[in-house]
Scaffold this motif. Sequence first.
Motif, PDB file in Angstrom:
ATOM      1  N   PRO A  11       0.822  -1.212   0.000  1.00  0.00           N
ATOM      2  CA  PRO A  11       0.000   0.000   0.000  1.00  0.00           C
ATOM      3  C   PRO A  11       0.855   1.261   0.000  1.00  0.00           C
ATOM      4  CG  PRO A  11      -0.806  -1.566   1.625  1.00  0.00           C
ATOM      5  CD  PRO A  11       0.521  -2.081   1.162  1.00  0.00           C
ATOM      6  N   VAL A  12       0.369   2.290  -0.681  1.00  0.00           N
ATOM      7  CA  VAL A  12       1.026   3.596  -0.660  1.00  0.00           C
ATOM      8  C   VAL A  12       0.010   4.636  -0.215  1.00  0.00           C
ATOM      9  CG1 VAL A  12       2.783   3.040  -2.379  1.00  0.00           C
ATOM     10  CG2 VAL A  12       0.567   3.945  -3.128  1.00  0.00           C
ATOM     11  N   VAL A  13       0.484   5.625   0.521  1.00  0.00           N
ATOM     12  CA  VAL A  13      -0.374   6.681   1.058  1.00  0.00           C
ATOM     13  C   VAL A  13       0.269   8.027   0.750  1.00  0.00           C
ATOM     14  CG1 VAL A  13      -1.525   7.612   3.087  1.00  0.00           C
ATOM     15  CG2 VAL A  13      -1.066   5.155   2.937  1.00  0.00           C
ATOM     16  N   PHE A  14      -0.516   8.944   0.199  1.00  0.00           N
ATOM     17  CA  PHE A  14      -0.053  10.302  -0.048  1.00  0.00           C
ATOM     18  C   PHE A  14      -1.032  11.249   0.642  1.00  0.00           C
ATOM     19  CE2 PHE A  14       1.231   7.706  -3.680  1.00  0.00           C
ATOM     20  CZ  PHE A  14       2.603   7.931  -3.693  1.00  0.00           C
ATOM     21  N   ASN A  15      -0.605  11.805   1.761  1.00  0.00           N
ATOM     22  CA  ASN A  15      -1.461  12.738   2.487  1.00  0.00           C
ATOM     23  C   ASN A  15      -1.227  14.185   2.065  1.00  0.00           C
ATOM     24  OD1 ASN A  15      -3.331  11.430   4.279  1.00  0.00           O
ATOM     25  ND2 ASN A  15      -1.554  10.584   5.362  1.00  0.00           N
ATOM     26  N   ASP A  16      -0.253  14.394   1.175  1.00  0.00           N
ATOM     27  CA  ASP A  16       0.004  15.723   0.611  1.00  0.00           C
ATOM     28  C   ASP A  16       0.339  15.526  -0.858  1.00  0.00           C
ATOM     29  OD1 ASP A  16       0.561  18.349   0.118  1.00  0.00           O
ATOM     30  OD2 ASP A  16       2.428  18.412   1.266  1.00  0.00           O
ATOM     31  N   TYR A  17      -0.683  15.198  -1.633  1.00  0.00           N
ATOM     32  CA  TYR A  17      -0.446  14.854  -3.030  1.00  0.00           C
ATOM     33  C   TYR A  17       0.181  16.008  -3.801  1.00  0.00           C
ATOM     34  CZ  TYR A  17      -1.283  13.271  -7.798  1.00  0.00           C
ATOM     35  OH  TYR A  17      -1.113  12.910  -9.105  1.00  0.00           O
ATOM     36  N   ALA A  18      -0.194  17.220  -3.485  1.00  0.00           N
ATOM     37  CA  ALA A  18       0.314  18.373  -4.228  1.00  0.00           C
ATOM     38  C   ALA A  18       1.834  18.447  -4.195  1.00  0.00           C
ATOM     39  CB  ALA A  18      -0.289  19.661  -3.668  1.00  0.00           C
ATOM     40  N   ASN A  19       2.437  18.032  -3.088  1.00  0.00           N
ATOM     41  CA  ASN A  19       3.888  18.129  -2.946  1.00  0.00           C
ATOM     42  C   ASN A  19       4.586  16.771  -3.070  1.00  0.00           C
ATOM     43  OD1 ASN A  19       4.044  21.006  -2.406  1.00  0.00           O
ATOM     44  ND2 ASN A  19       3.046  20.547  -0.460  1.00  0.00           N
ATOM     45  N   ALA A  20       3.849  15.734  -3.489  1.00  0.00           N
ATOM     46  CA  ALA A  20       4.454  14.413  -3.637  1.00  0.00           C
ATOM     47  C   ALA A  20       5.367  14.389  -4.849  1.00  0.00           C
ATOM     48  CB  ALA A  20       3.373  13.353  -3.772  1.00  0.00           C
ATOM     49  N   ALA A  21       6.475  13.675  -4.732  1.00  0.00           N
ATOM     50  CA  ALA A  21       7.441  13.579  -5.827  1.00  0.00           C
ATOM     51  C   ALA A  21       7.008  12.518  -6.827  1.00  0.00           C
ATOM     52  CB  ALA A  21       8.821  13.233  -5.275  1.00  0.00           C
ATOM     53  N   GLY A  22       7.378  12.715  -8.095  1.00  0.00           N
ATOM     54  CA  GLY A  22       7.169  11.693  -9.113  1.00  0.00           C
ATOM     55  C   GLY A  22       5.808  11.702  -9.764  1.00  0.00           C
ATOM     56  N   LYS A  23       5.018  12.755  -9.570  1.00  0.00           N
ATOM     57  CA  LYS A  23       3.696  12.786 -10.197  1.00  0.00           C
ATOM     58  C   LYS A  23       3.839  12.900 -11.719  1.00  0.00           C
ATOM     59  CE  LYS A  23       1.970  16.371  -8.115  1.00  0.00           C
ATOM     60  NZ  LYS A  23       3.160  16.810  -7.385  1.00  0.00           N
ATOM     61  N   HIS A  24       2.914  12.245 -12.438  1.00  0.00           N
ATOM     62  CA  HIS A  24       2.909  12.313 -13.895  1.00  0.00           C
ATOM     63  C   HIS A  24       1.933  13.360 -14.417  1.00  0.00           C
ATOM     64  CE1 HIS A  24       4.672   8.013 -14.681  1.00  0.00           C
ATOM     65  NE2 HIS A  24       5.344   8.695 -13.779  1.00  0.00           N
ATOM     66  N   GLY A  25       1.194  13.977 -13.531  1.00  0.00           N
ATOM     67  CA  GLY A  25       0.156  14.899 -13.964  1.00  0.00           C
ATOM     68  C   GLY A  25      -1.155  14.171 -14.189  1.00  0.00           C
TER      69      GLY A  25
END
Length: 333
Positions: A207-221
């Motif tokens: 499982p992965v959790v992102f509680n601050d998606y805006a500042n998460a690294a590696g986003k593809h858009g």
Amino acid sequence: MVVITPPSWNFVGANMAALQMFGFASKTDFAALGPWDISPERQPDGRLSADKAQEMIATAVREGSHFFEWQSRRMNGESFTTDILLTRMLVDGQVLLQCTVRDISERKNSEAAMALASRRTAALLDLPLAVERMSEVEFMQHGLEQAEQLTGSQIAFIHFVNDDQQTIELVTWSRATLEHYCHAAFDNHYPISQAGIWADALRQRMPVVFNDYANAAGKHGLPDGHARLERLISVPVIDGGLVRMIAGVGNKLETYSDHDVETVRLVANTVWRIVRQRRADAALKASEARYRAVDQSANDAMVTIDITGNIVGHNPATARLFGYDEAGFPDRH
């Protein structure tokens, strides 16, 4: 324990336990504050703390005592739940209120956790019943809605993962997601290399959790029309050594907890198990139907015998070959 006095109804005394509970170093720091100063701006019912505190005080003065739950706030800003007993006293002709405060946040958290666990158990028990009246996609949407409700999420999705572990298939979003948030147009099938960080659940097999998606690294858009992402849980379902499905929820108003992750994991695994069994049952029925069709139309005799030697089945060609009609064919060899 603290003491408050009119007309301002500020604190005029406090014992060491009260100072420690609220995070004050000395009685001097505590003095001249009122109940509203150590409370959030609003109580859980939406009332302003100052207005509601005055109402509680007036009730205690009028009736002699008053017991109630209250949302309090420590000096560091942390909010916690207390129960409070206000008792009217008369000292030298002056009305005072003795305020006995008890921190019940641990008990309330325990009660909340038990209630959540009970709701989760009920939801998991409902899934095998729900599948009987739904199509496969409807059932998976139902499972997603259970996960949304249990975690306080606003969006949810399910992807299937192909055997090559390199390509995925978007099966469905929850109905709430489709109705209110997501209007993107994109291919249902695409390589994992094009998937966003939510697919790290497949890449990392956990499982992965992102509680601050805006500042998460590696986003593809995100494609145009995609549901916004603020927070996200994504979990893999592993069966036979392969990741078979990825399920996720997103956009809870508060931070996702370990309990939320476990809830999504349990719902996802239960949904996959039921879908897999339903597909296996359907395949078996289709196979049996094909066998029966071949059996009944074959020109060659076909007989089925159990381990005790009893004939448990035969086709019409068998009866014709041995000179029996269907009703008269023997049930033993």
